[in-house]
Design an enzyme around this catalytic site. Structure first.
Site, PDB file in Angstrom:
ATOM      1  N   ARG A 239       5.543  71.807 -38.624  1.00  0.00           N
ATOM      2  CA  ARG A 239       4.828  70.506 -38.120  1.00  0.00           C
ATOM      3  C   ARG A 239       3.869  70.613 -39.668  1.00  0.00           C
ATOM      4  NH1 ARG A 239       9.759  69.692 -37.727  1.00  0.00           N
ATOM      5  NH2 ARG A 239      10.686  68.542 -36.589  1.00  0.00           N
ATOM      6  N   GLU A 268       3.442  63.491 -44.985  1.00  0.00           N
ATOM      7  CA  GLU A 268       4.839  63.134 -46.474  1.00  0.00           C
ATOM      8  C   GLU A 268       5.344  62.009 -45.808  1.00  0.00           C
ATOM      9  OE1 GLU A 268       7.941  65.698 -43.909  1.00  0.00           O
ATOM     10  OE2 GLU A 268       6.583  67.117 -43.313  1.00  0.00           O
ATOM     11  N   HIS A 286       9.770  69.446 -47.397  1.00  0.00           N
ATOM     12  CA  HIS A 286      10.428  69.706 -45.549  1.00  0.00           C
ATOM     13  C   HIS A 286      12.539  70.078 -46.005  1.00  0.00           C
ATOM     14  CE1 HIS A 286      10.002  67.386 -41.875  1.00  0.00           C
ATOM     15  NE2 HIS A 286      10.589  69.130 -41.591  1.00  0.00           N
TER      16      HIS A 286
END
Length: 322
Positions: A239, A268, A286
């Site tokens: 994360r 993000e 991601h």
């Protein structure tokens, strides 16, 4: 969009607050009244979703579901996280309400581990900057030696499913392994470090593979990056919150570390220009956990959890209270 597409839905309204693959959406629509709002809670409210009818919510660890949002869904019975993470689901609020929380543990672990190793190789061997150099006609000038993984020291922040799979792959490169976590594991490969800074100092590559959430926020900070050193690389496949972005930018600017591979960013999808413009930073959007196999596994876990809940049978992937 919202639609009741099947007589089999029987008033089972499902609110999806994240983007989902088409196959997953099709399966949900066959069995439930699906309210699909991939841009999140705000979009759902603006679209006029009637919260009174929603009995199930689909989210993920990054988007989560807050206690206030749960309170706005009086009929909510189950929250299913699409993927392994559920750190931003308010577990305390869910417990108070008797709301079941589910996830898909291990569904994408192998894919994330593969991605981490790929970033390590790409950083060490300089795939991106060397490709650009060749494109720019600098073939001869770009043939300097590069580090490699074989025999290097790998530090893992986290020794869960993903950490263990990364470790297994790293052993194929004869890497020396060390790891940091809340506690040592007797069956884990490598040396346990109680202090993360010490692990970083003893590592050529530091891979972040721990859970997100408040407990790990900025665990990788200035001191850890300084300890990693000017020849060290950091890779984050967990994360964005675990790695202090400003500390990383400063470390790169002062050549305090050699480079970074990032699949996740704190804010993000916004990425600071200093990271985008740095030649020794690799950024992927991601997607470390996204592969055809992992998407199928996550879909199957989600559908199984919903089916088991509404059938009043034990839920295999329910999050257990700590």
């Amino acid at each position: 969009m919202s639609a009741a597409l099947s007589a089999n839905t029987d008033g089972k309204h499902v609110l999806a607050l994240i983007a989902l693959p088409d196959a997953t959406l099709d399966a949900l629509r066959r069995g439930y009244t699906l309210h699909y709002h991939p841009d999140g809670w705000g979009e759902a409210l603006s679209a006029g979703v009637d919260p009174v009818n929603v009995r199930a919510a689909v989210t993920n660890g990054s988007t989560g579901l807050s206690g206030a949002q749960m309170a706005a869904l009086p009929a909510l019975e189950i929250v299913s996280a699409f993927g392994a993470g559920y750190e931003n689901v308010d577990m305390a609020a869910a417990t108070r309400r008797g709301i079941v929380v589910t996830h898909a543990p291990g569904a994408n672990a192998a894919t994330v581990a593969d991605h981490a190793i790929g970033l390590l190789l790409a950083l060490a061997r300089g795939y991106a900057p060397l490709t650009e150099a060749v494109r720019a006609g600098r073939w001869r000038a770009s043939r300097a030696e590069r580090p490699t993984l074989t025999g290097a020291r790998l530090g893992l922040l986290g020794m869960g499913r993903i950490g263990r799979l990364i470790a297994a792959r790293a052993q194929g490169f004869d890497m020396t392994l060390g790891y940091h976590g809340r506690q040592p594991h007797a069956d884990a490969p490598g040396r346990y470090y109680a202090d993360l800074t010490e692990l970083a100092a003893d590592s050529d590559f530091l891979v972040i593979a721990c859970n997100g959430g408040a407990a790990t926020k900025h665990l990788v900070n200035r001191e850890v990056l300084q300890a990693l050193g000017p020849n060290g690389y950091v890779v984050n496949v967990s994360r964005g919150s675990v790695l202090d972005t400003q500390a990383l930018i400063d470390a790169l600017a002062h050549a305090a570390i050699a480079g970074a591979g990032l699949d996740v960013i704190e804010d993000e999808p916004e990425v600071p220009a200093a990271l985008l413009d740095h030649p020794d930073v690799l950024i992927t959007p991601h997607i470390a956990g996204r592969s055809p196999a992992s998407m199928i596994a996550q879909r199957d876990a989600l559908l199984a959890s919903l089916a088991q809940h509404f059938a009043h049978t034990p839920i295999e992937f329910a999050v257990r209270a700590a």
